[in-house]
Design a protein around this motif. Structure first.
Motif, PDB file in Angstrom:
ATOM      1  N   LYS A 102      33.930   2.342   8.835  1.00 29.01           N
ATOM      2  CA  LYS A 102      32.614   2.718   8.298  1.00 29.01           C
ATOM      3  C   LYS A 102      31.953   3.768   9.187  1.00 29.01           C
ATOM      4  O   LYS A 102      31.386   4.750   8.697  1.00 29.01           O
ATOM      5  N   GLY A 103      32.020   3.539  10.503  1.00 29.14           N
ATOM      6  CA  GLY A 103      31.443   4.504  11.447  1.00 29.14           C
ATOM      7  C   GLY A 103      32.128   5.852  11.374  1.00 29.14           C
ATOM      8  O   GLY A 103      31.474   6.903  11.411  1.00 29.14           O
ATOM      9  N   LEU A 104      33.453   5.835  11.240  1.00 22.49           N
ATOM     10  CA  LEU A 104      34.216   7.089  11.154  1.00 22.49           C
ATOM     11  C   LEU A 104      33.929   7.815   9.843  1.00 22.49           C
ATOM     12  O   LEU A 104      33.821   9.046   9.819  1.00 22.49           O
ATOM     13  N   GLU A 105      33.793   7.044   8.762  1.00 22.80           N
ATOM     14  CA  GLU A 105      33.491   7.666   7.467  1.00 22.80           C
ATOM     15  C   GLU A 105      32.148   8.400   7.517  1.00 22.80           C
ATOM     16  O   GLU A 105      32.015   9.524   7.033  1.00 22.80           O
ATOM     17  N   LYS A 106      31.164   7.763   8.140  1.00 25.96           N
ATOM     18  CA  LYS A 106      29.846   8.386   8.279  1.00 25.96           C
ATOM     19  C   LYS A 106      29.954   9.689   9.088  1.00 25.96           C
ATOM     20  O   LYS A 106      29.386  10.724   8.712  1.00 25.96           O
ATOM     21  N   ALA A 107      30.708   9.631  10.189  1.00 26.32           N
ATOM     22  CA  ALA A 107      30.872  10.816  11.045  1.00 26.32           C
ATOM     23  C   ALA A 107      31.618  11.930  10.315  1.00 26.32           C
ATOM     24  O   ALA A 107      31.277  13.114  10.456  1.00 26.32           O
ATOM     25  N   ILE A 108      32.634  11.565   9.531  1.00 26.79           N
ATOM     26  CA  ILE A 108      33.408  12.562   8.775  1.00 26.79           C
ATOM     27  C   ILE A 108      32.529  13.230   7.724  1.00 26.79           C
ATOM     28  O   ILE A 108      32.545  14.454   7.561  1.00 26.79           O
ATOM     29  N   GLN A 109      31.729  12.423   7.007  1.00 28.04           N
ATOM     30  CA  GLN A 109      30.848  12.981   5.972  1.00 28.04           C
ATOM     31  C   GLN A 109      29.836  13.948   6.579  1.00 28.04           C
ATOM     32  O   GLN A 109      29.585  15.029   6.037  1.00 28.04           O
ATOM     33  N   GLU A 110      29.261  13.569   7.715  1.00 27.54           N
ATOM     34  CA  GLU A 110      28.299  14.446   8.397  1.00 27.54           C
ATOM     35  C   GLU A 110      28.981  15.734   8.851  1.00 27.54           C
ATOM     36  O   GLU A 110      28.410  16.828   8.759  1.00 27.54           O
ATOM     37  N   LYS A 111      30.207  15.609   9.316  1.00 25.40           N
ATOM     38  CA  LYS A 111      30.958  16.782   9.777  1.00 25.40           C
ATOM     39  C   LYS A 111      31.248  17.729   8.611  1.00 25.40           C
ATOM     40  O   LYS A 111      31.119  18.948   8.741  1.00 25.40           O
ATOM     41  N   LEU A 112      31.648  17.174   7.470  1.00 23.49           N
ATOM     42  CA  LEU A 112      31.976  17.999   6.309  1.00 23.49           C
ATOM     43  C   LEU A 112      30.737  18.715   5.754  1.00 23.49           C
ATOM     44  O   LEU A 112      30.836  19.820   5.222  1.00 23.49           O
ATOM     45  N   GLN A 113      29.578  18.093   5.913  1.00 21.85           N
ATOM     46  CA  GLN A 113      28.337  18.686   5.410  1.00 21.85           C
ATOM     47  C   GLN A 113      27.729  19.692   6.382  1.00 21.85           C
ATOM     48  O   GLN A 113      27.023  20.604   5.986  1.00 21.85           O
ATOM     49  N   ASN A 114      28.034  19.519   7.679  1.00 21.33           N
ATOM     50  CA  ASN A 114      27.408  20.369   8.691  1.00 21.33           C
ATOM     51  C   ASN A 114      28.469  21.197   9.406  1.00 21.33           C
ATOM     52  O   ASN A 114      29.060  20.760  10.385  1.00 21.33           O
ATOM     53  N   THR A 115      28.742  22.386   8.916  1.00 23.81           N
ATOM     54  CA  THR A 115      29.774  23.245   9.508  1.00 23.81           C
ATOM     55  C   THR A 115      29.170  24.383  10.334  1.00 23.81           C
ATOM     56  O   THR A 115      29.885  25.269  10.791  1.00 23.81           O
ATOM     57  N   GLN A 116      27.847  24.354  10.520  1.00 26.92           N
ATOM     58  CA  GLN A 116      27.185  25.419  11.279  1.00 26.92           C
ATOM     59  C   GLN A 116      27.414  25.236  12.789  1.00 26.92           C
ATOM     60  O   GLN A 116      27.525  24.123  13.287  1.00 26.92           O
ATOM     61  N   GLY A 117      27.458  26.366  13.481  1.00 31.77           N
ATOM     62  CA  GLY A 117      27.505  26.338  14.947  1.00 31.77           C
ATOM     63  C   GLY A 117      28.843  25.961  15.545  1.00 31.77           C
ATOM     64  O   GLY A 117      28.938  25.691  16.743  1.00 31.77           O
ATOM     65  N   LYS A 118      29.911  25.922  14.745  1.00 29.75           N
ATOM     66  CA  LYS A 118      31.237  25.591  15.291  1.00 29.75           C
ATOM     67  C   LYS A 118      31.855  26.830  15.927  1.00 29.75           C
ATOM     68  O   LYS A 118      31.913  27.875  15.315  1.00 29.75           O
ATOM     69  N   ASP A 119      32.289  26.712  17.171  1.00 28.61           N
ATOM     70  CA  ASP A 119      32.906  27.859  17.851  1.00 28.61           C
ATOM     71  C   ASP A 119      34.410  27.659  18.080  1.00 28.61           C
ATOM     72  O   ASP A 119      35.051  28.431  18.765  1.00 28.61           O
ATOM     73  N   TYR A 120      34.974  26.590  17.521  1.00 28.65           N
ATOM     74  CA  TYR A 120      36.420  26.370  17.619  1.00 28.65           C
ATOM     75  C   TYR A 120      36.852  25.418  16.517  1.00 28.65           C
ATOM     76  O   TYR A 120      36.036  24.694  15.947  1.00 28.65           O
ATOM     77  N   ALA A 121      38.148  25.456  16.187  1.00 31.77           N
ATOM     78  CA  ALA A 121      38.703  24.547  15.184  1.00 31.77           C
ATOM     79  C   ALA A 121      39.259  23.323  15.901  1.00 31.77           C
ATOM     80  O   ALA A 121      40.176  23.443  16.716  1.00 31.77           O
ATOM     81  N   ASP A 122      38.685  22.148  15.638  1.00 31.96           N
ATOM     82  CA  ASP A 122      39.188  20.930  16.280  1.00 31.96           C
ATOM     83  C   ASP A 122      40.348  20.349  15.469  1.00 31.96           C
ATOM     84  O   ASP A 122      40.730  20.896  14.427  1.00 31.96           O
ATOM     85  N   ALA A 123      40.896  19.250  15.959  1.00 33.37           N
ATOM     86  CA  ALA A 123      42.085  18.659  15.328  1.00 33.37           C
ATOM     87  C   ALA A 123      41.824  18.232  13.889  1.00 33.37           C
ATOM     88  O   ALA A 123      42.691  18.381  13.022  1.00 33.37           O
ATOM     89  N   LEU A 124      40.628  17.706  13.636  1.00 33.89           N
ATOM     90  CA  LEU A 124      40.304  17.259  12.279  1.00 33.89           C
ATOM     91  C   LEU A 124      40.174  18.460  11.331  1.00 33.89           C
ATOM     92  O   LEU A 124      40.600  18.398  10.180  1.00 33.89           O
ATOM     93  N   ASP A 125      39.592  19.564  11.824  1.00 32.58           N
ATOM     94  CA  ASP A 125      39.531  20.800  11.028  1.00 32.58           C
ATOM     95  C   ASP A 125      40.936  21.245  10.626  1.00 32.58           C
ATOM     96  O   ASP A 125      41.192  21.621   9.481  1.00 32.58           O
ATOM     97  N   ILE A 126      41.845  21.213  11.607  1.00 32.60           N
ATOM     98  CA  ILE A 126      43.227  21.648  11.364  1.00 32.60           C
ATOM     99  C   ILE A 126      43.900  20.735  10.341  1.00 32.60           C
ATOM    100  O   ILE A 126      44.623  21.191   9.451  1.00 32.60           O
ATOM    101  N   LEU A 127      43.627  19.420  10.458  1.00 39.99           N
ATOM    102  CA  LEU A 127      44.183  18.437   9.521  1.00 39.99           C
ATOM    103  C   LEU A 127      43.707  18.719   8.099  1.00 39.99           C
ATOM    104  O   LEU A 127      44.505  18.729   7.146  1.00 39.99           O
TER     105      LEU A 127
END
Length: 368
Positions: A102-127
């Motif tokens: 549940k905690g990871l799902e919340k974090a993933i959803q927030e990540k997918l909605q907020n793509t501003q300010g990223k200066d590198y591609a992390d492992a989840l982005d690559i996945l």
């Protein structure tokens, strides 16, 4: 996908973030007036590294700490006997996994909605991108499973090796000083602080003695005992026939203990990997802390980079001493770690290697 996640380019982009997580952690350790339990704290450190760096989650510290406690419950019970009773370890593990998901799902959803300010591609982005490249949008369940797998891969073994590294630097102050000398000679350490912009992947790769230290930590204190393989064709070993299809276990620890290339196997001696000796070069499978063959650990380069970054920070910005009268015994289960976790007192240092008063810690540097 995993070859991209752990590629040279990916590691280069992770490095500054790994440094920040380690710096922030060491400042916290140094500001603690009491000794810390190194094994427990390195577990928190590697969990934080996985969450912040590998997965790029922007989780507040309080929530991150709660997630860590749940994750520990999950790990502690994941290998319990599958007896589904109300108070069994198995049931506790299942509940912890559900909370974690549940905690990871919340974090993933927030990540997918907020793509501003990223200066590198992390492992989840690559996945996620890899799924799109293959014409398959990953489901939330697949993303949660992939996330949990990445955390699991980065967590226990790296915490074990980090604890062993700190213990060996405590036991062998000459090794620590030799590390400092190498950092000075390469222009990384100057007047007691790391020169800005000096820690790049190519610079770290040029630190030959540091590489020897990490190799020796992993030889003598390999976090896991071995691995499993499936027999592809029937063969004979020492007069015994091993049938095709059987599962066999190979022992990393026994291999390191008995390999004839290693002299004085019980002695912590980084110079055994030095240019004059190179004890890891004789034979293919005498030295295998990350396994061997086509199924070798995919995250080995990230693990070694993390350990090197930790060693550099420890050598550059920290003074630390054992808080108990003697060094603890080592237990091998579930991974190698000291029985008491290793109690150590850390002291912050300024650029002249003088202690920093606790109250000034809030003024130091950025955090992740």
């Amino acid at each position: 996908v995993f070859s991209k996640i752990f590629s040279h380019e990916a590691l280069e982009s992770y490095l500054p973030k790994i440094q920040l997580v380690i710096k922030d952690t060491l400042r916290a350790w140094s500001s603690n007036p009491e000794s810390i339990n190194v094994y427990h704290e390195t577990q928190k450190l590697t969990f934080r590294m996985a969450i912040r760096v590998l997965l790029g989650f922007r989780i507040p510290d309080e929530e991150l700490n709660r997630l860590f406690e749940v994750y520990q419950q999950f790990v502690e019970n994941v290998f319990s006997l599958p007896v589904d009773l109300p108070f069994s370890g198995y049931r506790r593990g299942i509940r912890a996994r559900e909370t974690l998901q549940k905690g990871l799902e919340k974090a993933i959803q927030e990540k997918l909605q907020n793509t501003q300010g990223k200066d590198y591609a992390d492992a989840l982005d690559i996945l996620i991108e890899s799924g799109k490249e293959h014409g398959k949008e990953l489901t939330m369940q697949e993303l949660k499973d992939g996330t949990l797998e990445l955390i699991f891969a980065a967590y226990a073994t790296t915490a074990s090796a980090s604890t062993s590294l700190i213990m060996q630097l405590l036991k062998h102050p000459r090794v620590l000083e030799k590390l400092r000398e190498e950092l000075r000679s390469k222009g990384i350490l100057h007047n007691g602080c790391i020169c800005e912009g000096s820690l790049r992947l190519d610079n770290i790769s040029s630190l030959y003695y540091l590489d020897c230290v990490i190799k020796e930590v992993l030889r003598l204190f390999t976090p896991i005992s071995g691995g499993y393989r499936t027999v592809l064709q029937t063969f004979e070993l020492d007069g015994f026939q091993i049938p095709k299809g059987w599962s066999v276990m190979y022992s990393i620890r026994d291999t390191h203990d008995t390999a004839p290339v290693f002299k004085d196997v019980d002695v912590f001696d980084p110079d055994r990997f030095g240019q004059g000796r190179s004890e890891d070069k004789d034979g293919r499978f005498h030295y295998l802390p990350f396994g061997g063959g086509v199924r070798t650990c995919l995250g080995k380069h990230l693990a070694k980079l993390f350990l090197k970054a930790l060693a550099i920070e420890l050598a550059s910005t920290s003074r630390f001493e054992l808080a108990t009268r003697t060094f603890p015994k080592i237990t091998l289960v579930p991974v190698v770690h000291p029985v008491d976790g290793l109690k150590v007192k850390f002291f912050g240092l300024d650029s002249n290697q003088n202690e920093i008063l606790t109250g000034t810690d809030a003024m130091l540097g950025a955090t992740v």
